[in-house]
Design a protein around this motif. Structure first.
Motif, PDB file in Angstrom:
ATOM      1  N   GLN A 189       2.492  -1.625  -1.758  1.00  0.00           N
ATOM      2  CA  GLN A 189       1.066  -1.302  -1.662  1.00  0.00           C
ATOM      3  C   GLN A 189       0.752  -0.015  -2.417  1.00  0.00           C
ATOM      4  OE1 GLN A 189       3.118  -2.260   0.807  1.00  0.00           O
ATOM      5  NE2 GLN A 189       1.984  -2.970   2.613  1.00  0.00           N
ATOM      6  N   SER A 190       1.692   0.936  -2.348  1.00  0.00           N
ATOM      7  CA  SER A 190       1.478   2.193  -3.062  1.00  0.00           C
ATOM      8  C   SER A 190       1.419   1.966  -4.570  1.00  0.00           C
ATOM      9  CB  SER A 190       2.591   3.176  -2.703  1.00  0.00           C
ATOM     10  OG  SER A 190       2.416   4.407  -3.358  1.00  0.00           O
ATOM     11  N   LEU A 191       2.332   1.151  -5.096  1.00  0.00           N
ATOM     12  CA  LEU A 191       2.329   0.868  -6.534  1.00  0.00           C
ATOM     13  C   LEU A 191       1.040   0.174  -6.959  1.00  0.00           C
ATOM     14  CD1 LEU A 191       6.017  -0.302  -7.122  1.00  0.00           C
ATOM     15  CD2 LEU A 191       4.925   1.746  -8.060  1.00  0.00           C
ATOM     16  N   GLU A 192       0.537  -0.734  -6.124  1.00  0.00           N
ATOM     17  CA  GLU A 192      -0.718  -1.418  -6.446  1.00  0.00           C
ATOM     18  C   GLU A 192      -1.869  -0.433  -6.561  1.00  0.00           C
ATOM     19  OE1 GLU A 192      -1.374  -4.423  -3.550  1.00  0.00           O
ATOM     20  OE2 GLU A 192       0.400  -5.605  -4.099  1.00  0.00           O
ATOM     21  N   CYS A 193      -1.934   0.533  -5.645  1.00  0.00           N
ATOM     22  CA  CYS A 193      -3.021   1.520  -5.681  1.00  0.00           C
ATOM     23  C   CYS A 193      -2.937   2.370  -6.948  1.00  0.00           C
ATOM     24  CB  CYS A 193      -2.955   2.410  -4.445  1.00  0.00           C
ATOM     25  SG  CYS A 193      -3.383   1.591  -2.896  1.00  0.00           S
ATOM     26  N   PHE A 194      -1.742   2.838  -7.280  1.00  0.00           N
ATOM     27  CA  PHE A 194      -1.622   3.725  -8.434  1.00  0.00           C
ATOM     28  C   PHE A 194      -1.824   2.972  -9.748  1.00  0.00           C
ATOM     29  CE2 PHE A 194       1.009   6.441  -5.483  1.00  0.00           C
ATOM     30  CZ  PHE A 194       0.074   7.473  -5.430  1.00  0.00           C
ATOM     31  N   ARG A 195      -1.410   1.718  -9.814  1.00  0.00           N
ATOM     32  CA  ARG A 195      -1.623   0.955 -11.049  1.00  0.00           C
ATOM     33  C   ARG A 195      -3.098   0.696 -11.297  1.00  0.00           C
ATOM     34  NH1 ARG A 195       3.352  -3.123  -9.693  1.00  0.00           N
ATOM     35  NH2 ARG A 195       5.023  -1.929 -10.710  1.00  0.00           N
TER      36      ARG A 195
END
Length: 534
Positions: A189-195
């Motif tokens: 979920q963190s990677l999705e937000c930053f991408r």
């Protein structure tokens, strides 16, 4: 007779007419100064606008519009104290204005006055015509985040995106959500937000900051190839980014395909030149210099880190390791004691304390330290092996056990994860509960508010007034109850009575007295490696 009565009536009407004219003149002057202030504000002449609004308040000191306007000027100047002062006057003039309460709460939040922010948000939820306000819940999410209640900060920020999917704060919320997901181990979920925001980062952050977060997530997952790729992408955006240099250096220090301690030291020296006030840079530099056995330089780097972050348990654990390696066991014990005092839940400190006691021929104390470490990290085979060897030695007193080659003499903590937890509640001080000196600031929501924004507007509530009252009382009740529960967990940890501070090491020689003028910092006194070798 008629003439006299007419003159008397005329004379009696003169004072009322004069008062009316004076009131009209004051109102006109007030309106004129407000317009002047608004024009100056539009022209970004903040000082002149503040003076004009101040003149307006002389004619009407309770004008909420003027008080709010002058408070906004001080907020633009980041003078949070003066802004809060004018907003306090505004809520005193109209205590039922929920928008003013919300603005005051956010001002307190920006000034790190969490106690007053919490109180003001309580009033805002009670007096707002619609408690389901995205701006208010954005501020509440920030309050939870500052207090370390990441789970409920996540709920608040997610609710803001549901209430206002096209909010101008969406990039900022996604960045905060990504950081919260990283802190709580939800890496996908963190990677999705930053991408989502890597091409449009929220100001003042840059694309390099977003790539830094992406690389750190991969690093925590031990995917070093993708981590280095993300860091390199960030370096292309900004080659002078101190934090990027720091993280690349840490990757070079670790046991990974990119290990190169010499290059790591070069990067950290450059990062320290760019940002000399970052304690983490100095700390990792000390770690690198300990790895290359440059103990005097490592002591200096740790000393600089202590100047900037003297209450960090990870730092004191590594200082204890430095003392242990150069044979200054008394100072190592003092450093481990400070680390335990600041955070008794680090298994590495207890393990290192056990090896220190073993080196000083104190098996009972070593056994106690290893048992504490095992309670915190039950899957650690090194701790279990150390305990097993001590038990064998106790059962067979004549048995001599050589040092096992596979058992590390010390166990280094993980600095990036530990030092990046600057959002943790330990950095916050103050109590939200009057009369409870041991109650700390962090606030946690209860399961009742599983969906924070929607729970504030239940369809079963009969009226708007009862709805506002329910939202405010629920917010207050859950915050106070969970803050007190969190306080008890923090102030009285599990088995706290069985976790005494380490005792003095018996039978050790006193350290050599340092020469006058020798640099010392926060009780960090170290002999040089040369003197120790002698």
């Amino acid at each position: 007779m008629a003439a006299k009565s007419f003159n008397a009536a005329a004379n009696s009407s003169q004072p009322s007419t004069a008062a009316t004219l004076q009131a009209r003149l004051a109102s006109a002057n007030e309106a004129c100064w407000i317009k002047i202030g608004a024009i100056c504000d539009m022209m970004n002449e903040l000082e002149k606008a503040a003076v004009a609004y101040d003149y307006s308040l002389r004619h009407n000191p309770y004008n909420i519009q003027t008080l709010t306007a002058i408070a906004n000027i001080f907020r633009k100047k980041e003078n949070w104290g003066k802004a809060a002062e004018y907003l306090q006057r505004a809520v005193k003039a109209d205590s039922n204005n929920g928008e003013t309460w919300a603005t005051l709460a956010y001002t307190y939040l920006l000034s790190d006055d969490l106690q007053n922010a919490y109180t003001a948000y309580q009033h805002a939820l009670f007096h707002l015509p619609n408690p389901k306000d995205s701006q208010v819940w954005y501020g509440i999410g920030m309050l939870y985040e500052r207090c370390g209640s990441f789970e409920h900060a996540e709920e608040a920020f997610s609710g803001v995106l549901k209430m206002d999917p096209h909010s101008e704060k969406k990039p900022e919320i996604l960045f905060r959500l990504g950081s919260i997901y990283k802190q709580t181990g939800k890496y996908m979920q963190s990677l999705e937000c930053f991408r989502c925001i890597v091409n449009s980062p929220p100001p003042p952050r840059s694309a390099a900051d977003v790539w830094l977060q992406i690389g750190h997530i991969y690093e925590l997952q031990k995917d070093y190839d993708k981590a280095m790729e993300a860091y390199q992408n960030g370096m292309k955006e900004n080659s002078g980014h101190a934090k990027l240099l720091q993280h690349v250096a840490w990757l070079r220090l670790q046991d990974s395909p990119y290990q190169n301690v010499g290059h790591a030291i070069h990067l950290l020296v450059k990062a320290a030149e760019l940002d000399p006030n970052d304690a983490q840079t100095w700390y990792i530099l000390g770690r690198c210099q300990v790895a290359t056995r440059e103990f005097s330089k490592a002591h200096y780097a740790y000393q600089q880190a202590v100047y900037r972050d003297e209450r960090n348990p990870t730092l004191w654990c590594s200082i204890g390791i430095l003392y242990y390696k150069i044979g200054q066991y008394k100072e190592a014990l003092d450093a481990y004691s400070k680390a335990i005092r600041f955070n008794p839940y680090m298994s590495a400190v207890w393990y290192n304390l056990g090896t220190l006691y073993e080196s000083c021929k104190q098996p009972p104390d070593a056994k106690d330290a290893y048992q504490h470490a095992l309670e915190l990290e039950q899957d650690n085979l090194h701790i279990r092996e150390r305990l097993h060897r001590l038990q064998l030695a106790a059962e067979k007193p004549g048995l001599v056990l050589d040092e096992a080659p596979g058992l590390p003499a010390v166990m280094e903590p993980v600095p990036i994860r530990a030092l990046e937890g600057s959002l943790a509640p330990s950095a916050l001080h103050g109590s939200l509960l009057d009369g409870r000196p041991d109650a700390v600031a962090p606030m946690h929501l209860d399961a009742k508010l599983a969906q924070v924004p929607s729970a504030c507007l239940p369809c079963t509530q009969p009226s708007r007034a009862s709805e506002r009252q329910w939202a405010a009382e629920t917010f207050l009740l859950i915050v106070v109850r969970a803050a007190w529960a969190g306080c008890r967990r923090r102030c009285f940890p599990r088995n706290w009575r069985r976790w005494p501070l380490p005792r003095r090491v018996a039978g050790m020689p006193r350290p050599r007295r340092l020469a006058p003028g020798h640099p010392r910092a926060a009780s960090v006194g170290v002999q040089t490696a040369t003197a120790t070798a002698k």
